[in-house]
Design a protein around this motif. Structure first.
Motif, short mmCIF file in Angstrom:
data_model
loop_
_atom_site.label_atom_id
_atom_site.label_comp_id
_atom_site.label_asym_id
_atom_site.label_seq_id
_atom_site.Cartn_x
_atom_site.Cartn_y
_atom_site.Cartn_z
N GLY A 52 0.78 -1.23 0.00
CA GLY A 52 0.00 0.00 0.00
C GLY A 52 0.81 1.28 0.00
O GLY A 52 0.25 2.37 0.07
N LEU A 102 5.13 5.84 -5.95
CA LEU A 102 4.97 5.69 -7.39
C LEU A 102 5.40 6.93 -8.15
O LEU A 102 5.92 6.85 -9.25
CB LEU A 102 3.50 5.34 -7.70
N LEU A 114 -3.35 1.09 -7.41
CA LEU A 114 -3.73 0.21 -6.30
C LEU A 114 -4.97 -0.62 -6.65
O LEU A 114 -5.03 -1.82 -6.39
CB LEU A 114 -4.02 1.08 -5.07
N ILE A 156 -2.85 -4.71 -14.49
CA ILE A 156 -2.03 -3.51 -14.45
C ILE A 156 -1.79 -2.90 -15.82
O ILE A 156 -1.36 -1.76 -15.94
CB ILE A 156 -0.67 -3.79 -13.78
N VAL A 179 8.46 -1.39 -15.99
CA VAL A 179 8.91 -1.14 -14.62
C VAL A 179 7.85 -0.35 -13.87
O VAL A 179 7.53 -0.66 -12.72
CB VAL A 179 10.25 -0.36 -14.61
N HIS A 180 7.29 0.64 -14.52
CA HIS A 180 6.27 1.45 -13.89
C HIS A 180 5.06 0.61 -13.48
O HIS A 180 4.58 0.67 -12.35
CB HIS A 180 5.84 2.57 -14.84
N ALA A 212 6.10 -1.86 -10.76
CA ALA A 212 6.33 -1.15 -9.49
C ALA A 212 5.00 -0.81 -8.83
O ALA A 212 4.85 -0.93 -7.60
CB ALA A 212 7.14 0.12 -9.73
N ALA A 213 4.01 -0.42 -9.63
CA ALA A 213 2.70 -0.10 -9.07
C ALA A 213 2.12 -1.33 -8.36
O ALA A 213 1.60 -1.24 -7.25
CB ALA A 213 1.75 0.37 -10.18
N LEU A 214 2.25 -2.47 -9.01
CA LEU A 214 1.76 -3.73 -8.43
C LEU A 214 2.51 -4.06 -7.15
O LEU A 214 1.92 -4.46 -6.14
CB LEU A 214 1.95 -4.86 -9.45
N LEU A 263 4.20 -2.03 -5.14
CA LEU A 263 3.91 -1.08 -4.06
C LEU A 263 2.56 -1.39 -3.42
O LEU A 263 2.39 -1.28 -2.21
CB LEU A 263 3.92 0.35 -4.59
N ALA A 264 1.60 -1.82 -4.23
CA ALA A 264 0.28 -2.12 -3.69
C ALA A 264 0.30 -3.41 -2.87
O ALA A 264 -0.31 -3.49 -1.81
CB ALA A 264 -0.75 -2.23 -4.81
#
Lengths: 391, 391
Positions: free
Chosen positions: A250, A255, A315, B252, B309-310, B313-315, B317-318
């Motif tokens: 989370g 990002l 998210l 994603i 990567v973006h 990375a989103a995945l 981080l979540a």
């Protein structure tokens, strides 16, 4: 799963004890309703009368149950009225503590989660870890005294704090509070309490709180976004907190580091000078000016919303929650709700419901309290680590 | 949780039966090892001898267990050698099917998950839903015949397919296959099989597969990214597939719609003309030219990796997984691994391990097979819906 054959008398005793205690806790015994009798408990639990009798005596000895005086309105047969029993919610107490960048807040409850008091104290952003912990230690006796609760009655303390928190309550990484990274927070606070101290990321605590008594009641798959300059999110999946493998789930605020877009501090700035990352008051002023019609403030808010939509969409695409609850700055965030709904509906393949936080400022401390209560309920009501039910 | 008092004889019988069957399945009975005797089963399960005897007779009658002839090397006491028992893995069979944009593939296994055969068939991208389903119906008898297995022996069929798949096996949304959106895929395939048909998103199936026998063995918190022009991901959390509230978790690839950056079809294009979104061969050529030193191809790959990567990375981080497995185009993807690792290490607060898929092309069908096996094992080995163990 464990075999049911063989029979473990102490396990059975624990199960029966938990079942009876739960039936007592869930019986409303306020005005107009009567506490259950032994006969009621036999009916409620499906256990035999001798079993219930034995268990109840044990619970009375442990201080968790009280044999209540037969009420005036009690059914009187020919002889003595039947004894009635009630759960002693006052047999123990819990604290939920928020340690934030600007403040320390604490809530006190009994074993049913009934709120007995709260307190808030401003702390300067620049406060060192020691100074901040000193404030936590200062608010607790204040809160206990006001509620007439002794420190020895505390069964567990929950703490919500920014940053990535390890399973042992150490802060692995936190950019919001000075001196917080690497702090063994749970260990430091345990010196002040004789009971378990549980530390949780603030957004995770907020997610637990909104699920318990906020915008997410009845919804087991939700994400709560604390929409600050560096937004963080906490998620429940199937009703359970999703911490991630290393407690970092989370942390969507990171990002923006990847994009070539500006940081939130820049997007929300009107004179071009980045806002201070922790300056919520300055942020609220920008939102207010935008509502007042200031064109530059409006543009800034639009930039900020675009950024937030992107982070929240990431998210949502990863997790697919049923509901997204937006919390954080209660001041300006209501104006974020509509564009966030519209944009998520455009870009998410299955758009979630989007709601404003119900608990607002109280979310983090409330969630921390719920986590402390979970811990105690696991001991009181659970068998082999599974909580049997939640009110 | 259920109370343990009261006693439900049929529930106990089912539990005992599942425990014995599992002990038999997990006993290696190949050369050099002997199938267990009744005495062995009593020891392995902790059940009484009469209980085990009763259960084993029931399992033999159900065709799931065979009383094996005493082996040559069997311990002979003075009298008759003890009977030995083995799990009949051949008592039922499972199919794992991949329905992709370019091909249909299928795997056949027995009840232990032992592979008995596989088949692949090219399908044109432009094939209609009916044509694609026709190919599925055509490969199955081929595969069964080659392995000498009758259609009636199939216990469950798992299917992996692109798109968001509803719980009932309907494709809610799929842009990759013509006519796929809205298709009641499970229902259509059930006409061809007399057994349960389970449909799962392809990236979800790949995640299950890598966890079962790929790069994610022993790792319960992982994300598998099928890195195509529109990347999709599947995640396991605590060893369980995370589908999301509406089956849309991990999509994603939609994230690029939000940014002002180019779509993957454009980022990977060298002449400026977007690639066809399904043209994996063209993509592989760009990767190959980049490896050969072509400057424009290198730039295209760099753009593509930045995009990937973006999204990843989103995945990360979540979800904060322990491991990210990169699958999809095996051809060029090894060159993506190193930059992906480096960039995630820079931007993620707790960087995950990043590994290439071990199963490659076979991942989706393998995961679909595992899901079919899970379904059957739940019936054979589970009590009240909980699978008791997995091999």
């Amino acid at each position: 799963m464990g075999r049911l054959t063989g029979g473990d008398p102490s396990l059975l005793r624990r199960i029966n004890s938990a079942v009876v205690l739960q039936a007592l806790r869930d019986s409303r015994d306020g005005p107009g309703a009567e506490a259950p009798t032994l006969t009621d408990l036999v009916r409620l639990t499906g256990l035999s009368r001798p079993t219930v009798e034995g268990v109840v005596e044990g619970l009375i000895a442990a201080g968790l149950v009280l044999a209540a005086e037969p009420g005036e309105g009690g059914t009187r047969r020919q002889g003595r009225p039947a004894r009635r029993f009630r759960f002693r919610a006052e047999a123990g107490h819990l604290l939920g503590v928020e340690i934030g960048s600007h403040r320390v807040a604490a809530l006190l409850s009994d074993l049913r989660g009934g709120m007995l008091g709260s307190t808030v104290r401003a702390v300067p952003e620049s406060a060192s870890a020691d100074e901040r912990l000193e404030q936590v230690r200062a608010v607790v006796p204040e809160l206990l005294r006001a509620a007439g609760v002794t420190r020895g009655s505390l069964r567990a303390v929950g703490v919500g704090s920014p940053g990535i928190v390890e399973a042992d309550g150490t802060v692995r990484l936190c950019t919001a509070l000075p001196g917080w990274t690497g702090l063994p927070l749970a260990q430091r606070l345990r010196r002040s309490f004789r009971c378990p101290v549980l530390v949780e990321n603030d957004a995770n605590a907020a997610a637990v709180a909104e699920h318990w008594k906020g915008a997410g009641v009845g919804c087991d798959d939700l994400a709560v976004v604390l929409a600050g300059l560096s937004p963080g999110a906490g998620s429940l999946i199937g009703g359970r907190l999703h911490r991630g493998y290393g407690g970092a789930a989370g942390e969507i605020g990171a990002l923006h580091l990847l994009g070539r877009e500006a940081t939130p501090e820049e997007t929300l700035s009107t004179p071009g000078q980045p806002l201070h990352p922790l300056d919520d008051a300055a942020v609220a002023r920008v939102f207010e000016r935008a509502r007042g019609g200031d064109a530059r403030a409006r543009e800034a808010v639009e930039r900020f919303v675009r950024r937030l939509v992107h982070d929240v969409a990431a998210l949502v695409l990863a997790l697919d929650p049923e509901l997204v609850v937006v919390g954080g700055w209660a001041a300006g965030m209501d104006s974020v709700l509509v564009p966030l709904r519209e944009e998520l509906a455009r870009y998410c393949l299955r758009p979630p419901r989007v709601e404003l936080s119900v608990l607002g400022d109280a979310a983090v401390a409330t969630g921390a309290l719920r986590l402390a209560l979970d811990h105690v309920e696991e001991q009181l009501f659970a068998v082999e680590g599974r909580v049997t039910a939640r009110r």
